[in-house]
Write a protein that holds these residues in place. Structure first.
Motif, short mmCIF file in Angstrom:
data_model
loop_
_atom_site.label_atom_id
_atom_site.label_comp_id
_atom_site.label_asym_id
_atom_site.label_seq_id
_atom_site.Cartn_x
_atom_site.Cartn_y
_atom_site.Cartn_z
N ARG A 26 0.80 -1.06 0.15
CA ARG A 26 -0.01 0.00 0.04
C ARG A 26 0.69 1.32 -0.10
O ARG A 26 1.88 1.38 0.58
CB ARG A 26 -0.78 0.03 1.31
CG ARG A 26 -2.27 0.87 1.24
CD ARG A 26 -3.07 0.41 2.16
NE ARG A 26 -2.55 0.33 3.48
CZ ARG A 26 -2.62 1.40 4.35
NH1 ARG A 26 -3.13 2.49 4.05
NH2 ARG A 26 -1.89 1.15 5.61
N THR A 27 0.68 2.18 -0.82
CA THR A 27 1.38 3.61 -0.80
C THR A 27 1.41 4.01 0.53
O THR A 27 0.02 4.44 1.10
CB THR A 27 0.81 4.44 -1.87
OG1 THR A 27 0.59 3.53 -3.15
CG2 THR A 27 1.82 5.52 -2.11
N THR A 124 1.56 7.19 -8.50
CA THR A 124 1.44 6.55 -7.16
C THR A 124 1.10 7.52 -6.04
O THR A 124 0.46 7.34 -5.01
CB THR A 124 2.40 5.92 -6.71
OG1 THR A 124 3.71 6.74 -6.46
CG2 THR A 124 2.96 4.76 -7.55
N CYS A 126 2.68 10.78 -5.39
CA CYS A 126 3.79 11.68 -5.10
C CYS A 126 4.21 12.78 -5.91
O CYS A 126 3.51 12.70 -7.13
CB CYS A 126 5.02 10.91 -4.72
SG CYS A 126 4.87 9.85 -3.21
N CYS A 142 7.67 6.35 -2.30
CA CYS A 142 6.39 6.40 -3.26
C CYS A 142 6.38 5.32 -4.17
O CYS A 142 5.26 4.93 -4.93
CB CYS A 142 6.72 7.58 -4.14
SG CYS A 142 6.94 9.02 -3.15
N ASN A 145 7.73 -0.02 -0.11
CA ASN A 145 7.63 0.20 1.24
C ASN A 145 8.75 -0.34 2.26
O ASN A 145 8.64 -0.62 3.31
CB ASN A 145 6.23 -0.12 1.58
CG ASN A 145 6.11 -1.95 1.71
OD1 ASN A 145 6.83 -2.35 1.33
ND2 ASN A 145 4.93 -2.24 2.20
N VAL A 150 4.88 -0.92 -4.37
CA VAL A 150 3.38 -0.44 -4.20
C VAL A 150 2.52 -0.84 -5.60
O VAL A 150 3.02 -1.18 -6.54
CB VAL A 150 3.23 0.88 -3.80
CG1 VAL A 150 4.14 1.55 -2.81
CG2 VAL A 150 3.60 1.58 -5.03
N SER A 153 2.74 0.86 -8.92
CA SER A 153 4.09 1.13 -9.51
C SER A 153 4.34 0.14 -10.53
O SER A 153 5.41 0.13 -11.40
CB SER A 153 5.34 1.02 -8.44
OG SER A 153 5.31 -0.37 -7.90
#
Length: 347
Positions: A26-27, A124, A126, A142, A145, A150, A153
């Motif tokens: 998860r972002t 995403t 950012c 971004c 993690n 993410v 991406s």
């Protein structure tokens, strides 16, 4: 003045294929860490073998394949300057400190001209900054993690600001008005992330390595911003930094801010610039004089990593953190751009 520095060499040693990632993370636009200013002060300087490991990097390609490249570091000179710090009292949990000093850039004459045109939006959520005709600098978290890439991406895209041309005819229904930027979206061909981001020296997320470079599928023809070596606070005019990004609370707007840095470690700047999630990954820049010239030049000296919560003696403290472009990081990012170290000898 921008001081020229002898840059260490990052040399490719060997490259391995890795399994394709799951792309299930998860972002996270806000970071929680256990290592704040006090902890950073006490971190040991990595040895040469540790640096080789931390600066080795993953490359992920648009088809989902992934490689790990091991590197050698040559000509490294450790900076004798230690961490200079200024003690500050704990602050309340917030991201806008006092009066909101951010500026929304509405005028498209500014928005599509240097330096504001170098700001880009990452799909995403950012921000990032153009650093070559084909490369964008942003924050590693971004895209990853620390454990997995993410979700968004896998088909990563970068949005470059554009203005509506005269020949576009009537505005489409629902088209953005009031000077909000529209974007020309470009697919990302490959992404480089330093191994230090996956393997923190503090056993926690490694803020020092929260940076990544995206290679675009097609080059753009815009003016981009060059990298610079991050000076210490006392070498900055008024200790002031600048950055622009796409803050979530001002949807669709380009948001600019400038403020002073409060504190620094060898790899990080701590400041209280007003910034909301979405501006993470923005390029932090300065304007200094070129050596032996009267010309002023803006260069990127850090990547805005975002808002960080830290436990200090049982109390939560917060900072806005930016990752400094040190000579080693300059060498690595320059190597990613050019594919060799010949163009990276002088910072």
């Amino acid at each position: 003045t921008w001081h020229l520095k002898k840059i260490p060499q990052i040399v490719r040693k060997r490259t391995f294929s890795l399994d394709s990632p799951k792309f299930e993370a998860r972002t996270e636009l806000e970071l929680n860490s256990v290592c704040g200013i006090e902890c950073q002060r006490k971190l040991p300087v990595p040895s040469l073998s540790e640096l080789k490991d931390l600066l080795s990097y993953e490359t992920i390609f648009e088809n989902g394949t992934r490689t790990l490249t091991e590197v050698n570091v040559l000509g490294l000179v450790h900076d004798p300057a230690g961490n200079t710090t200024t003690r500050r009292s704990p602050r309340k949990k917030r991201q806008i400190y006092g009066t909101d000093s951010r500026f929304s850039i509405y005028d498209k004459r500014f928005m599509t001209n240097f330096p504001f045109n170098t700001a880009v939006k990452i799909s995403t959520g950012c921000s990032g900054i153009l650093i070559s005709p084909k490369h964008v600098l942003t924050a590693a978290h971004c895209l990853h993690n620390g454990k997995d890439y993410v979700k968004g991406s896998k088909r990563l895209r970068v949005g470059l600001m554009k203005t509506k041309s005269r020949g576009d005819g009537r505005k489409r229904k629902g088209a953005k008005r009031n000077g909000m930027p529209s974007f020309q979206w470009t697919r990302v061909k490959s992404t480089h992330i330093p191994k230090g981001w996956f393997k923190g020296v503090s056993g926690d997320i490694a803020m020092d390595y929260d940076y990544a470079v995206l290679e675009l599928k097609r080059p753009h023809k815009r003016k981009y911003m060059e990298l610079g070596i991050s000076p210490t606070i006392k070498m900055m005019p008024g200790s002031m930094i600048h950055f622009s990004g796409f803050d979530n609370d001002r949807s669709g707007q380009l948001v600019y801010r400038f403020c002073s840095i409060s504190d620094e470690s060898n790899d990080l700047f701590y400041q209280y610039c007003d910034a909301e999630p979405g501006s993470t990954g923005s390029g932090v820049y300065l304007r200094l004089k070129e050596p032996n010239k009267k010309k002023w030049k803006r260069k990127i000296i850090a990547v805005y990593s975002g808002h960080q919560w830290v436990d200090v003696n049982g109390e939560q403290q917060d900072y806005n953190v930016a990752v400094r472009i040190t000579p080693l990081k300059y060498a690595q990012i320059c190597f990613w751009i050019h594919g060799n170290d010949e163009n990276c000898a002088q910072g």
